[in-house]
Enzyme design. Structure first.
Site, PDB file in Angstrom:
ATOM      1  N   GLY A 225       0.171   9.542  -0.131  1.00  0.00           N
ATOM      2  CA  GLY A 225       0.930  10.667  -0.641  1.00  0.00           C
ATOM      3  C   GLY A 225       2.213  10.911   0.121  1.00  0.00           C
TER       4      GLY A 225
ATOM      5  N   ALA B 256       3.900   8.303   2.250  1.00  0.00           N
ATOM      6  CA  ALA B 256       4.747   7.141   2.517  1.00  0.00           C
ATOM      7  C   ALA B 256       4.255   5.942   1.723  1.00  0.00           C
ATOM      8  CB  ALA B 256       4.746   6.820   4.012  1.00  0.00           C
TER       9      ALA B 256
ATOM     10  N   GLY C  53       0.830  -1.198   0.000  1.00  0.00           N
ATOM     11  CA  GLY C  53       0.000   0.000   0.000  1.00  0.00           C
ATOM     12  C   GLY C  53       0.863   1.246   0.000  1.00  0.00           C
TER      13      GLY C  53
ATOM     14  N   ASP D 168      -6.733  11.866  10.743  1.00  0.00           N
ATOM     15  CA  ASP D 168      -6.889  11.323   9.386  1.00  0.00           C
ATOM     16  C   ASP D 168      -7.692  10.023   9.423  1.00  0.00           C
ATOM     17  OD1 ASP D 168      -6.639  11.358   6.652  1.00  0.00           O
ATOM     18  OD2 ASP D 168      -4.677  10.397   6.618  1.00  0.00           O
TER      19      ASP D 168
END
Length: 699
Positions: free
Chosen positions: A20, A22, A17, A133
């Site tokens: 933006g 890491a 995965g 987040d």
């Protein structure tokens, strides 16, 4: 990065995965032999010192979290330009994938997921960490159903250099709280708002706000209402919608006071008595971007500096009359009072600066390198940490780990970095593999023990069974090692069970045809019981008196439990109406002076063709053969010589009734042939002598 050994310890296996800021890789921790997830900072940020500093600080803060619904952070480090965070690897999907495949979810499932997210947020907020987040991409669903929240604290590391990066701030704008979108410092209630949007998306399959650009979406968070969940999905219970409506209020004051309060609301919203509760209402509509009528600002309401600016603005006006009217509100001021205020202010500032410098001096503690103690025993780790001038934070965290030996350190905080002397280092120590408690199987079937142990993961090859003779039912457990209640590791423990195979058995001896005394001796040697009451007598033509006719209840060679009782039937001799007859067999060899084999066979009430004997004879001999007759039967004796039938003699029961107790059967030998013919003179002489004898005998 794939194939690279990061930090000499983490072997990068595959990319799983990224966003933006890491990229995330699946890796193998060669030291602890376990799978981990490694988040590596993108290269475009490696030269932003402010970003890196905050990135590491927030990662360290997140590492302090220990909760079953939070992805654990194991390590933080740097190799060359690669800044990385090592985290717990969760086998499963993220919530965004689940929503894409199955949304809208059932209300019970969405609430279950929401409860675990709220629990994680509550733990983080209590530790003064704001996620900022919360979105489905950062929520992992393990294959066991456990929800794990990841990326704690990372959102705080966003700087102005990342605001335009796709997938970081811009990618999360659909989950921004209004205060976050406005640029106000977001707090705990910002996470609550984002969780409300996640619940909304799980239950409706759509986002509450969509737009052509991130800015338009952000403005909708600030200004526009969203379509209520039950209008999109009527199957949502009213109690669940109420939780979402309250969590997504634009004014933070009207949201839940804390993540814990929202957790309690979620835990109770699926109760049957709440499913159809009234729709929630809000008495005050005081959203942040609502248009308001503000009161006029007058000069008296302005501070001194504002008044002076207002006077300057007025003095520039050419309208003298207006100036004159404003002069009524602006009175001349002296110079003493401002000078006093400035002096006092400068003095206060000087004191503040001096105090700040003094405090920095007190806080300016030397920095030391944090020793790496993972893999050490707890005692060794404490010694190393204290020797470095640091302290171990108490209590030490203990957890089960099958891959790390007991009392060894699994992880530590603040690795690969320098910290102030006296700083606290949190250790996580292994309690070894999770142990199970052994049940009490004595008196139970051995199969029960085998089934329960194998269900716990015990290999049946490590279950040893010793079977012994015992009074207990066969296959019953008599003893067990380890004992009941002892702790054991299912992957390594060995088990021994002593199991009954019942009472000891012996093969039943064959008693038929033996004498009574012989039968008793055989039974005694086999530890079997023969009582006098179990010895029966009955007449028999076949067996002699005192010999066993039959045995019960066990057949010869049958396995019999020692101590079992046996009964036998013994012959009392022939019946009273039986009669015996003696055949005297007189027989000569086939040739005089030579050996012949004689075989005698008889048939009577005892059976047919019974062989009496077989013998070698060289002269005439008499053999007595006794036969037994039952009423209306006949007895026969048959003689064979040199394997050739010679003669047979019979007698009936009726003949014996007339008194014939014995009879004789004579079988002569064959006469030898003459060897040579006699002379004529000898014949005449012999005949003459015979005639003379015959004449003398006549009267």
């Amino acid at each position: 990065m794939i194939g690279h050994d990061l930090g000499g310890r983490y072997e990068i296996l595959t990319r799983i995965g990224g966003g933006g800021m890491a990229l995330v890789y699946k890796a193998h921790d060669v030291l602890l032999n376990r799978k981990v997830a490694v988040k590596v900072l993108r290269q475009q940020f490696v030269h932003d010192e402010e970003f890196i500093r905050r990135f590491r600080r927030e990662a360290q803060s997140a590492a302090a979290l220990s909760h079953p619904n939070v992805v654990s952070i194991y390590d933080v480090g740097q190799e060359d330009d690669n800044h990385y965070i090592v985290m717990e690897y969760v086998e499963g999907q993220n919530l965004n994938e689940v929503i894409g495949e199955r949304a809208p979810l059932q209300a019970s499932e969405a609430v279950r997921i929401g409860i675990q997210i709220a629990d994680a947020l509550d733990h983080a907020h209590q530790n003064h960490i704001i996620h900022r987040d919360i979105k489905p991409h950062n929520i992992l669903i393990g294959n066991n159903g456990r929800v794990k929240v990841t990326d704690f604290g990372i959102a705080r590391a966003v700087t102005s250099s990342t605001i335009t990066q796709t997938g970081s701030v811009i990618g999360s704008v659909h989950y921004f709280s209004p205060e976050h979108a406005k640029g106000i410092n977001a707090g705990e209630k910002s996470d609550i708002y984002s969780l409300g949007i996640v619940l909304y998306q799980m239950l409706t399959g759509k986002l509450p706000f969509l737009g052509e650009s991130p800015i338009s979406v952000a403005l909708k968070h600030l200004q526009e209402p969203f379509e209520e969940p039950r209008k999109v999905n009527p199957h949502i219970p009213q109690s669940v919608e109420n939780v979402i409506l309250k969590a997504m209020r634009k004014n933070p004051v009207e949201r839940y006071g804390s993540a814990h309060e929202m957790l309690l609301a979620l835990e109770g919203c699926m109760n049957p008595d709440r499913l159809n509760e009234p729709k929630i209402t809000f008495t005050s509509v005081n959203d942040m971007e609502e248009t308001r009528v503000m009161p006029a600002i007058r000069a008296e309401m302005l501070p001194d500096a504002g008044k002076e600016r207002m006077e300057a603005a007025i003095s520039s006006n050419t309208d003298t009359q207006l100036i004159e009217s404003e002069e009524e509100y602006v009175k001349p001021r002296g110079w003493k009072k401002p000078l006093t205020v400035v002096g006092v202010t400068l003095l206060i500032l000087a004191l503040i600066i001096w105090g700040f410098i003094w405090l920095l001096g007190r806080l300016d503690v030397a920095e030391v390198e944090v020793p790496y103690v993972v893999g050490r025993t707890e005692a060794e780790a404490r010694q190393m940490i204290e020797a470095a001038g640091l302290k171990v934070e108490d209590p030490v965290i203990h957890e089960f780990n099958k891959d790390v030996p007991i009392d060894q350190v699994i992880s530590q905080t603040k690795m690969n970095m320098r910290v102030k002397e006296g700083s606290l280092i949190q250790l996580t120590v292994s309690d070894g593999p999770e142990l199970e408690e052994l049940g009490d199987y004595v008196g139970k079937p051995i199969q029960t023990a085998i089934d329960e142990l194998t269900a716990l993961g015990v290999d049946d090859k490590r279950i040893h069974i010793d079977r012994v003779f015992n009074e207990q039912t066969p296959e019953t457990v008599l003893q067990q090692t380890p004992g009941a209640g002892e702790q054991f590791d299912p992957e390594t423990a060995e088990f021994t069970f002593m199991v009954s195979k019942g009472r000891e058995t012996v093969p039943m001896p064959n008693l038929i045809g033996t004498s009574l005394d012989e039968a008793k001796d055989l039974l005694k040697a086999s530890e079997l019981v023969l009582e006098d009451a179990d010895i029966l007598n009955e007449p028999s033509y076949i067996h002699q008196k005192g010999y066993v006719i039959s045995q019960n209840p066990f057949e010869p060679k049958e396995q019999v439990v020692k101590g079992s009782k046996v009964s036998i039937t013994v012959s009392s001799g022939p019946p009273k109406d039986a009669k015996e007859h003696l055949f005297n067999i007189v027989i000569s060899p086939a040739e005089a002076g030579k050996t012949s084999e004689i075989r005698i066979v008889y048939s009577d009430a005892r059976g047919e063709d019974i062989e009496w004997d077989k013998r070698q004879i060289t002269g005439t001999q008499t053999f007595p053969v006794t036969v037994v007759l039952a009423p209306d039967t006949e007895a026969t004796v048959t003689v064979y010589r040199d394997n050739q039938f010679i003669d047979r003699k019979s007698i009936t029961y009726e003949e014996l009734a007339q008194g014939a107790d014995s009879s004789t059967l004579t079988i002569p030998g064959a006469e030898p042939p003459p060897t040579e013919e006699p002379a004529q003179a000898e014949v005449d002489e012999t005949d003459e002598e015979a005639n003379q004898e015959e004449q003398q005998q006549q009267p």
